[in-house]
Design a protein around this motif. Structure first.
Motif, PDB file in Angstrom:
ATOM      1  N   TYR A 147      -0.328  14.273  -0.838  1.00 19.00           N
ATOM      2  CA  TYR A 147      -1.361  13.425  -0.256  1.00 19.00           C
ATOM      3  C   TYR A 147      -2.233  14.172   0.746  1.00 19.00           C
ATOM      4  CZ  TYR A 147       1.420   9.834  -2.483  1.00 19.00           C
ATOM      5  OH  TYR A 147       2.105   9.095  -3.425  1.00 19.00           O
ATOM      6  N   ASP A 200      -3.206   3.341  -8.406  1.00 21.00           N
ATOM      7  CA  ASP A 200      -4.153   4.452  -8.525  1.00 21.00           C
ATOM      8  C   ASP A 200      -3.429   5.788  -8.404  1.00 21.00           C
ATOM      9  OD1 ASP A 200      -6.253   2.662  -8.778  1.00 21.00           O
ATOM     10  OD2 ASP A 200      -6.779   2.719  -6.648  1.00 21.00           O
ATOM     11  N   GLN A 221       0.827  -1.199   0.000  1.00 15.75           N
ATOM     12  CA  GLN A 221       0.000   0.000   0.000  1.00 15.75           C
ATOM     13  C   GLN A 221       0.866   1.254   0.000  1.00 15.75           C
ATOM     14  OE1 GLN A 221      -2.597  -0.408   3.413  1.00 15.75           O
ATOM     15  NE2 GLN A 221      -3.894  -1.915   2.397  1.00 15.75           N
ATOM     16  N   CYS A 222       0.273   2.351  -0.452  1.00 18.77           N
ATOM     17  CA  CYS A 222       0.955   3.641  -0.495  1.00 18.77           C
ATOM     18  C   CYS A 222       0.812   4.324   0.860  1.00 18.77           C
ATOM     19  CB  CYS A 222       0.350   4.500  -1.606  1.00 18.77           C
ATOM     20  SG  CYS A 222       0.965   6.196  -1.643  1.00 18.77           S
ATOM     21  N   VAL A 223       1.938   4.541   1.542  1.00 14.86           N
ATOM     22  CA  VAL A 223       1.924   5.127   2.879  1.00 14.86           C
ATOM     23  C   VAL A 223       2.933   6.273   2.943  1.00 14.86           C
ATOM     24  CG1 VAL A 223       1.397   2.855   3.838  1.00 14.86           C
ATOM     25  CG2 VAL A 223       3.760   3.673   3.872  1.00 14.86           C
ATOM     26  N   THR A 233       0.840   6.730   7.780  1.00 15.23           N
ATOM     27  CA  THR A 233      -0.515   6.981   7.303  1.00 15.23           C
ATOM     28  C   THR A 233      -0.662   6.333   5.933  1.00 15.23           C
ATOM     29  OG1 THR A 233      -0.563   9.123   8.437  1.00 15.23           O
ATOM     30  CG2 THR A 233      -2.227   8.748   6.741  1.00 15.23           C
ATOM     31  N   THR A 234      -1.749   5.617   5.727  1.00  9.81           N
ATOM     32  CA  THR A 234      -2.012   4.983   4.435  1.00  9.81           C
ATOM     33  C   THR A 234      -2.887   5.913   3.597  1.00  9.81           C
ATOM     34  OG1 THR A 234      -1.893   2.771   5.404  1.00  9.81           O
ATOM     35  CG2 THR A 234      -3.014   2.978   3.269  1.00  9.81           C
ATOM     36  N   TYR A 235      -2.448   6.149   2.347  1.00 14.77           N
ATOM     37  CA  TYR A 235      -3.172   7.067   1.472  1.00 14.77           C
ATOM     38  C   TYR A 235      -3.867   6.350   0.313  1.00 14.77           C
ATOM     39  CZ  TYR A 235      -0.928  10.847   3.997  1.00 14.77           C
ATOM     40  OH  TYR A 235      -0.513  11.703   4.984  1.00 14.77           O
ATOM     41  N   TYR A 236      -3.240   5.319  -0.225  1.00 19.93           N
ATOM     42  CA  TYR A 236      -3.853   4.539  -1.304  1.00 19.93           C
ATOM     43  C   TYR A 236      -3.625   3.063  -1.003  1.00 19.93           C
ATOM     44  CZ  TYR A 236      -4.222   8.648  -4.407  1.00 19.93           C
ATOM     45  OH  TYR A 236      -4.536   9.858  -4.965  1.00 19.93           O
ATOM     46  N   LYS A 237      -4.691   2.290  -0.999  1.00 22.00           N
ATOM     47  CA  LYS A 237      -4.522   0.849  -0.831  1.00 22.00           C
ATOM     48  C   LYS A 237      -3.877   0.241  -2.070  1.00 22.00           C
ATOM     49  CE  LYS A 237      -8.132   0.004   2.591  1.00 22.00           C
ATOM     50  NZ  LYS A 237      -7.136  -0.322   3.630  1.00 22.00           N
ATOM     51  N   ASP A 238      -4.145   0.819  -3.242  1.00 26.02           N
ATOM     52  CA  ASP A 238      -3.520   0.371  -4.476  1.00 26.02           C
ATOM     53  C   ASP A 238      -2.640   1.499  -5.014  1.00 26.02           C
ATOM     54  OD1 ASP A 238      -2.722  -0.627  -6.894  1.00 26.02           O
ATOM     55  OD2 ASP A 238      -4.715  -1.174  -7.591  1.00 26.02           O
ATOM     56  N   ASN A 273       8.429  -5.531  -2.565  1.00 32.16           N
ATOM     57  CA  ASN A 273       7.257  -5.075  -3.316  1.00 32.16           C
ATOM     58  C   ASN A 273       7.519  -4.946  -4.820  1.00 32.16           C
ATOM     59  OD1 ASN A 273       4.996  -4.377  -1.288  1.00 32.16           O
ATOM     60  ND2 ASN A 273       6.817  -3.455  -0.348  1.00 32.16           N
TER      61      ASN A 273
END
Length: 251
Positions: free
Chosen positions: A226, A35, A14-16, A27-32, A63
């Motif tokens: 973000y 995107d 995930q994008c953090v 903090t997570t901003y995008y699960k994918d 990853n």
């Protein structure tokens, strides 16, 4: 005009974003992350900064599947860092689609290996990650402090063909407090033949304009985007200006 390189940091695919490199403050901003990459591509961005935070802790890339998806699904040039500790890992990163590889810890612990990679893969594909805390280089996912200073580290590869450095001021990273402009100006003055990329602390569009006025060449931006402090509309407008300027230069 300064090149803007958006950052995607990865944990668990995930994008953090971390605060000051602390894995417990994320903090997570995008699960994918794809995107986010597509949004940047839509703005006209050409280069993406992809950091495998899991890989940095595990000492090997974790990853690569995310890297493969982004490079297969977009036209972005991706520079990838995190866990590149040996030649096999480096080849895996390039084989997964990265156009550049960022190496930090190994440049400190095995400098001869990094020199060999500069010779084998070329300076256009190899980036030195010079991440600093209190004037000293931090390694292994910023979890360990080395005794070498940032200028000393960069200078040790000056004669080996090094042409690209990303320097992150860890104390500023994720803090949205503004970049350490004097640090980057000093590094760029000391190493004029090397492209010094600013990383850490970008809080607003005004920060980018200040870096541009001072002649810095590229900047990594993450949390400010973000958190909405830098808008995608601003990125799109800026990239349109960049393209227009390049077209005029060709004419």
């Amino acid at each position: 005009m300064i090149e803007i390189i958006p950052a995607i940091d990865l944990i668990g695919g995930q994008c953090v974003r971390l605060t000051q490199g602390d894995y417990d403050r994320r903090t997570t901003y995008y699960k994918d992350p794809l995107d986010a990459a597509r949004r940047y591509e839509d703005c006209g961005i050409r280069r993406l900064h992809l950091v495998d935070l899991d890989g940095a802790k595990a000492a090997h890339p974790v990853n690569l599947n995310v890297l493969e998806r982004i490079t297969a699904s977009t036209s972005l040039q991706v520079q990838y860092g995190g866990g590149i500790k040996n030649a096999e890992a480096l080849r895996d990163v390039f084989g997964s689609g990265a156009s550049r590889a960022i190496c930090g810890s190994i440049a400190v612990t095995q400098p001869d290996a990094f020199r060999e990679w500069l010779a084998e893969f070329g300076s256009a594909k190899m980036i030195l990650g010079a991440d600093t805390r209190d004037g000293r280089i931090a390694i292994n996912g910023w979890l360990e402090a080395a005794t070498v200073g940032v200028e000393e580290l960069i200078g040790s590869f000056r004669g080996a063909g090094l042409s690209q450095v990303i320097c992150t001021d860890i104390a500023k990273d994720g803090m949205l407090s503004g970049p350490s402009v004097p640090l980057y100006l000093q590094l760029q003055k000391t190493f004029p033949e090397i492209d010094i990329t600013v990383s850490g602390g970008i809080s607003s569009w005004e920060d980018i304009e200040e870096l541009d006025r001072n002649g810095l060449r590229s900047v990594v931006v993450g949390k400010a985007i973000y958190e909405g402090r830098i808008r995608f509309e601003q990125l799109e407008k800026y990239m349109l200006t960049v393209r227009t300027d390049k077209n005029q230069q060709r004419c």
